[in-house]
Structures are given as structure tokens and as C-alpha cells.
Motif scaffolding. Structure first.
Motif, PDB file in Angstrom:
ATOM      1  N   LEU A 279     -17.810   9.619 -39.817  1.00  0.00           N
ATOM      2  CA  LEU A 279     -17.905  10.033 -38.293  1.00  0.00           C
ATOM      3  C   LEU A 279     -16.850  10.141 -37.411  1.00  0.00           C
ATOM      4  N   HIS A 280     -15.727   9.540 -37.930  1.00  0.00           N
ATOM      5  CA  HIS A 280     -14.417   9.661 -37.249  1.00  0.00           C
ATOM      6  C   HIS A 280     -14.645   8.775 -35.910  1.00  0.00           C
ATOM      7  N   VAL A 281     -15.417   7.669 -36.141  1.00  0.00           N
ATOM      8  CA  VAL A 281     -15.581   6.653 -34.943  1.00  0.00           C
ATOM      9  C   VAL A 281     -14.367   5.508 -35.017  1.00  0.00           C
ATOM     10  N   GLY A 282     -13.756   5.422 -33.845  1.00  0.00           N
ATOM     11  CA  GLY A 282     -12.766   4.369 -33.424  1.00  0.00           C
ATOM     12  C   GLY A 282     -13.148   3.225 -32.687  1.00  0.00           C
ATOM     13  N   GLN A 283     -14.488   3.545 -31.929  1.00  0.00           N
ATOM     14  CA  GLN A 283     -15.069   2.526 -30.920  1.00  0.00           C
ATOM     15  C   GLN A 283     -16.268   2.331 -31.065  1.00  0.00           C
ATOM     16  N   LEU A 284     -16.820   1.104 -30.816  1.00  0.00           N
ATOM     17  CA  LEU A 284     -18.321   0.691 -31.059  1.00  0.00           C
ATOM     18  C   LEU A 284     -18.831   0.060 -30.024  1.00  0.00           C
ATOM     19  N   ILE A 285     -20.239   0.494 -29.438  1.00  0.00           N
ATOM     20  CA  ILE A 285     -20.838  -0.363 -28.534  1.00  0.00           C
ATOM     21  C   ILE A 285     -22.058  -1.100 -29.254  1.00  0.00           C
ATOM     22  N   LEU A 286     -21.955  -2.288 -28.949  1.00  0.00           N
ATOM     23  CA  LEU A 286     -22.902  -3.194 -29.976  1.00  0.00           C
ATOM     24  C   LEU A 286     -24.155  -3.604 -29.268  1.00  0.00           C
ATOM     25  N   THR A 287     -25.152  -3.483 -29.773  1.00  0.00           N
ATOM     26  CA  THR A 287     -26.385  -3.787 -28.871  1.00  0.00           C
ATOM     27  C   THR A 287     -27.496  -4.465 -29.824  1.00  0.00           C
ATOM     28  N   GLY A 288     -28.276  -5.284 -29.402  1.00  0.00           N
ATOM     29  CA  GLY A 288     -29.482  -5.820 -30.238  1.00  0.00           C
ATOM     30  C   GLY A 288     -29.496  -7.641 -30.350  1.00  0.00           C
ATOM     31  N   VAL A 289     -29.838  -7.921 -31.288  1.00  0.00           N
ATOM     32  CA  VAL A 289     -29.985  -9.369 -31.614  1.00  0.00           C
ATOM     33  C   VAL A 289     -29.449  -9.828 -32.793  1.00  0.00           C
ATOM     34  N   SER A 290     -29.307 -11.040 -33.175  1.00  0.00           N
ATOM     35  CA  SER A 290     -29.205 -11.839 -31.836  1.00  0.00           C
ATOM     36  C   SER A 290     -27.688 -12.101 -31.704  1.00  0.00           C
ATOM     37  N   THR A 291     -27.239 -12.389 -30.386  1.00  0.00           N
ATOM     38  CA  THR A 291     -25.838 -12.245 -30.145  1.00  0.00           C
ATOM     39  C   THR A 291     -25.076 -13.359 -30.739  1.00  0.00           C
ATOM     40  N   GLU A 292     -25.458 -14.603 -31.037  1.00  0.00           N
ATOM     41  CA  GLU A 292     -24.671 -15.133 -31.901  1.00  0.00           C
ATOM     42  C   GLU A 292     -24.515 -15.301 -33.310  1.00  0.00           C
ATOM     43  N   HIS A 293     -25.735 -14.354 -33.756  1.00  0.00           N
ATOM     44  CA  HIS A 293     -25.492 -14.072 -35.180  1.00  0.00           C
ATOM     45  C   HIS A 293     -25.024 -12.866 -35.588  1.00  0.00           C
ATOM     46  N   CYS A 294     -26.094 -11.989 -35.781  1.00  0.00           N
ATOM     47  CA  CYS A 294     -25.599 -10.682 -36.344  1.00  0.00           C
ATOM     48  C   CYS A 294     -24.993 -10.027 -35.323  1.00  0.00           C
ATOM     49  N   VAL A 295     -25.089 -10.124 -34.018  1.00  0.00           N
ATOM     50  CA  VAL A 295     -24.137  -9.446 -33.213  1.00  0.00           C
ATOM     51  C   VAL A 295     -22.872  -9.730 -33.282  1.00  0.00           C
ATOM     52  N   SER A 296     -22.583 -10.929 -33.340  1.00  0.00           N
ATOM     53  CA  SER A 296     -21.396 -11.452 -32.873  1.00  0.00           C
ATOM     54  C   SER A 296     -20.531 -11.288 -34.514  1.00  0.00           C
ATOM     55  N   MET A 297     -21.248 -11.573 -35.586  1.00  0.00           N
ATOM     56  CA  MET A 297     -20.508 -11.252 -36.774  1.00  0.00           C
ATOM     57  C   MET A 297     -20.259  -9.894 -37.254  1.00  0.00           C
ATOM     58  N   THR A 298     -21.000  -8.957 -36.543  1.00  0.00           N
ATOM     59  CA  THR A 298     -20.481  -7.662 -36.855  1.00  0.00           C
ATOM     60  C   THR A 298     -19.432  -7.237 -35.973  1.00  0.00           C
ATOM     61  N   ALA A 299     -19.471  -7.912 -34.812  1.00  0.00           N
ATOM     62  CA  ALA A 299     -18.481  -7.646 -33.889  1.00  0.00           C
ATOM     63  C   ALA A 299     -17.026  -8.008 -34.183  1.00  0.00           C
ATOM     64  N   THR A 300     -16.926  -9.290 -34.616  1.00  0.00           N
ATOM     65  CA  THR A 300     -15.911  -9.694 -35.135  1.00  0.00           C
ATOM     66  C   THR A 300     -15.289  -9.070 -36.813  1.00  0.00           C
ATOM     67  N   ASP A 301     -16.238  -8.779 -37.559  1.00  0.00           N
ATOM     68  CA  ASP A 301     -15.830  -7.933 -38.380  1.00  0.00           C
ATOM     69  C   ASP A 301     -15.418  -6.497 -38.221  1.00  0.00           C
TER      70      ASP A 301
END
Lengths: 179, 179, 179, 179
Positions: free
Chosen positions: A107-129
Motif C-alpha cells: 500500500l506504500h504506507v510509511g506512517q501508521l495510526i494505531l488504535t484499539g486494545v489493549s494498549t500495553e499488549h497488542c497495541v504497544s507490541m505492534t507499535a514497537t515492531d
């Protein structure tokens, strides 16, 4: 824009407080999704396969929508549309053992907006990756939820300080800059 | 047992000869699947997402079953059942950017039977990736197809000689040894 | 036992406070390494390649040992021995684009002790990747350092609460249980 | 340009015929490397870690150069220089559990020349992994070797027909097009 684990039957241990907070952020996610639609930012659902391993998004969405209570309300208000993308993840991070990175490159995406649950697990681990793969990440504070607000806030502080992730609330995001 | 790329609308360039040979191996795959069912060997469909990125197995299966001609016959005879697993792959190898390896570890599987199309692309690349991850691989000659029998045979010879993959036809497989 | 990013010339922006705190944890890491040696727990150095992409551990270690000041002291006291393993990582997590997971499987390791710097980046991201791959993780508070003790403590609280990672100080670790 | 597994002590079972053929292709690889140097094409050594897991390129190169016979001749003529890159791989494909893809992206490389041994294992598996990641691949017939010329030729035919990999001999490669 990624929407993480909001399609769920909330059947895991002590899911109640998380579900309560998830219900509160659903309107902000819905509003943000509408803004993304308006400017052509693609929406990708990144959702747990809940041990099913069957790549069956419709079953996940149907079961989530069919339930009573706030979990069903969330699912019905945020259910993926025909044009949305959908990635089932087997573990916490949306990038682990999934085609998410390939899809985002496609999709030629370079920037991500992350929303959802849970902040400390899936959101945070997807964010760091995502950061490790050189994506620029936004994680709007009003678009993510945890079991307690304190846990959410500490996670967001952590993401902000250690990875320079912007956590400003969604109304302050300037979407046209993303396209 | 993996069934690779047999659910398809066969809408890619020069698919006709491949489809013709695929139709010929479908009965052997169906018979092998029945034998796997009988002894409790799990069946995993590993199928192209055909550029859709939507983790939507039902759409893939429905579209394949709905078509006229041999492609529809194949899909209807081999359509996945409730209990089967399903992995959508974005590229040739079933292991690349998918949860396949995690699923196989989760199922405590150490040996794989590979069937489907095309022998020289997706089957061969999934087979080599499986060997590299230390799975033992069978690739029965009557369960895989290519655009031409000559291409299939050369690929099988290659897999046999370079990776010690057994390519004996499916009737000679002794399934109880797998469980 | 993993020792993360302690072999360094500390030439990155504002490295000074991190180096100061790293110097303070080096003795605890050295003592823990001696205990691991005594019971046969393998030691794996997981170290940044510092943009060199040359898989050249000796150059990394030599340069680190050759410097003046606390960075050299750390490197000389903790330099890898012949029997230790060494993995160069291109990014924050020791698991991303490296053979670390394969090495750990090869060593039949199911539990990890994480030490080194910096707690909030490479240690934390390696810890979460390890949990996602079903390793049991210990992260002794006296074996990791950050730019500030407050940042270290918040990261450890985060790892403890969200991933159930034990952060008890190293003297309380019961090593024989690991083998 | 990738040089695969030419730094070796050739101590694996029945290595003799492979070593003999490897010695014959070494001059072509050396000549191609000189042409790459001249136009600024980076050279990456992709080499087995031979079960050592110690990211220690110098030890691998030293041991290879120190041996008597054709293996030592190859190693001395092709030993990596200061400016070359070096990736140690734990398995057949250079892309599996290594930083190779990240390195190539970092170098902004979209096209690869593959040379080395053995054609049917590490070269072929690195080639298919490269194609799956959308790199354009050349595999010059005079730059790769197998246990027998027949096995090499069949592998090259396979790569050519199934993955459209160019296998024209190295003198016909037009290097300036790569930069």
C-alpha cells in the motif's frame, strides 16, 4: 490506520474492565475511521485469530456482532467494510507471523495510526515492531484502551519517551499529512 | 497434510494447462485427505490470497466453487470442512509472512505431506522452506501438478536429489507413521 | 543468559548518562555470568552491529576494549570468552533479522535471563519478542540500566505488569532451576 | 553481488567433488568481483556459520585461508576485503534468520548477482527467497557449482524456467545497468 483487536467476543479472563474501556474509545475510532475514509487513508483491521487458525474474518466478525452487550455494540459500529483490509494475527504483535508488513509495503504506507486494545499488549507490541521497521507511528490517547486508565497512561508515556511515538488525541491529528 | 492453491478461480495468465493437470490430481488429493481424516492427521489449506489481503477464506472458497468448469469441480470436491485449517499466503511459499510455522508447531507436527499446484512454484518453495525449518517432507508425485508433466517431473527429481524429499505416489504413503 | 549491548564505544547521542549507569551494573552481570558458568547455563552476547553489517564480533569487541574510560572497563570485564555465543543484531530487538531464535532452539533453551542496556529499548524489545515466542523471561533489576533510574524502573514495572516478567534482583535468581 | 559459501574448510560429507568444481569457478567470481568493484556494486559474502553461532567472520575466513589444497586457494583468492559486507547464515537460504534483507534494503539494492556453492542448495534457495522478496536475480552459470555439472545445469534450467532467473555466463552481464 490500524484497528487492533476490537472485533472480539471478550471471552478471556478478566475481560470486563477492558471491554468497558474499549466501549468508551469506540466512538473516537469510528470518527477517526470516517476521517481516514474522507482522505483515502486505508484502514487495516489487525485482529486476534483467537486460537482458530482458519483465516476466517467473517466468522470472527459475525460472532463479535452477534453477541449481546457492549462487545456487540463495538463490533456493529466498527465492523469492517468491503474495502477494508483484514489481517489475523496469531500472537500479540500484528507484525509477527502475519503478512502485515508486506501489505503495508504494498500500500506504500510509511506512517501508521494505531488504535484499539489493549494498549500495553497488542497495541504497544505492534507499535514497537512498527518503529523497528522504520514506520512512523501515531498512537492517539483517546483511541486506545487498557484494563485501567493508569496502565494505559503509563504505556503511552513509555511509547512516547522511549520511541518518540506521538500520543496526542485523535482530533489533533492532521490526516492530510499522511497521504 | 497441506493442500496448496487448489481453491482458485484460475484467472492468471496461461492457467489453462495447469488447471487441466490440477483436475487430474484432485481425486488423489481427495482420497489422501480421506485417509488423513481416518487417522487424525490435520489438513491445512495453504492458499494464495490473490492480492486481496483480507484474510477471507470463505470468499476465496465461494468464488472458487461458484465457477463453471474444472476449476469449480476441483473446488467443490476439495472444499475445506469446518475442522480444517486455512492459511492465506501473500507469496509463493506457505511459510513466508504467514502463521503457518506457528500453526504447525501448535499442532505438534514434524512431518508434512505436500499436495497441490504448482509443483515448481508454490509446492517446491513451500517444500524447501519446510526442509530448512527441519520438517520432514513428503511430496507424492500423483498429488502435485505443473503446466507440463515434464516440468513436474524435473521439479520432483530436483526435490528428491537435493533435499531428500520422498516423492513416491500417495498410495505408498504409510500414514499411521505420521501420527 | 543474554548480555545486551554492553560491548560498545558509546558513541551515540547523549550516551554519557547511559554509560554511567551501565558501568554500575557491570559487576552484577559479571557475577551472574560466573554463576551461569558454574551450572552450565550458556551465555549469549546480543550486540548492536553499529551499522557495520560485517558480522565481525572481534572488531566490535576489540574497539570496545581499546577505548579509555568506563566503556573500556565494562568491555574488558565482560568480554566474551571462546565458549560464549555472539549474535549481532541490526535493530533493537535481538530477535529481529537475526539467528537468535534458531540458536536458542538449537541450545534447547526455554528460559532467558536478560541483562544489559538500555532497559527501555533493546532489553525491553528483546523481552517482549521473547515472551511472544513463548520463552520464560527474567530481567533482574540490578542487571539492566537506562539513562535514568526512573526510566529503568518504569520499564521494569511495565514488563512485570503487562508480561509477568520477573524483575527480582539477580542474587535472588535460583539458577539451577534453569538447567 | 553475493558470494555464497566459498569461505569453507570443506569438511562436510562427500565435499570433494563440490570443492573440485568450486575451484573451477573461483576465477570467474574473482573477475566478476573486480568488475563490481570498478562500478561500485557492493559485494556481500553470505556464508554458513558452520554450527558455530558466533558471528565471527574472521575465524571463518582465517580457518578457510589456513588450509592446504584447493579450499585454501579459493579462500585466499576470494577473501573478503575491509569494504565488503558479510552475513553469516545458520541455514541454506541467505535470507532465513539473517539480516540480509535489511542490509540489501539499507544499500538500496533491487537486483542481485548470485555466485558460489552449491547451486542446488544454498544458491537456489537464496535465489528463490530473493525472487519472493521481489529482487531481480542473475545467477551466472560460470559463477556457481554443484557436485556434478549435470546437477548444476538442471538447477539452473529450473531457476530459469520457473522463476525467470537469467543464467547467462558472467562475461555477458552488463554491470553498469545494475547501479
Amino acid at each position: 490506520m490500524l484497528i487492533i483487536d476490537m472485533m472480539s467476543e471478550w471471552r478471556f479472563p478478566s475481560s470486563e474492565p477492558l471491554l468497558r474501556h474499549a466501549a468508551r474509545i469506540a466512538p473516537a475510532i469510528e470518527a477517526l475511521r470516517a476521517r481516514c475514509d474522507a482522505v483515502g487513508v486505508p484502514v487495516v483491521y489487525v485482529n486476534d485469530n483467537h486460537g482458530r487458525w482458519r483465516s476466517d474474518l467473517r466468522k470472527v466478525v459475525q460472532d463479535a456482532c452477534a453477541q449481546e452487550g457492549p462487545g456487540g455494540d463495538i463490533a456493529r459500529s466498527l465492523a469492517p467494510r468491503e474495502r477494508d483490509y483484514f489481517v489475523l494475527k496469531p500472537k500479540h504483535s500484528g507484525f509477527y507471523a502475519t503478512p502485515l508488513e508486506l501489505l503495508l509495503r504494498h500500500l506504500h504506507v510509511g506512517q501508521l495510526i494505531l488504535t484499539g486494545v489493549s494498549t500495553e499488549h497488542c497495541v504497544s507490541m505492534t507499535a514497537t515492531d512498527a518503529c523497528m521497521r522504520d514506520f512512523k507511528v501515531w498512537c492517539p490517547a483517546d483511541g486506545v484502551a487498557s484494563h485501567t486508565p493508569a496502565l494505559r497512561d503509563r504505556t503511552l508515556t513509555q511509547l512516547q519517551e522511549s520511541l518518540c511515538i506521538c500520543t496526542d488525541p485523535s482530533p489533533s491529528l492532521r490526516l492530510p499529512e499522511l497521504v
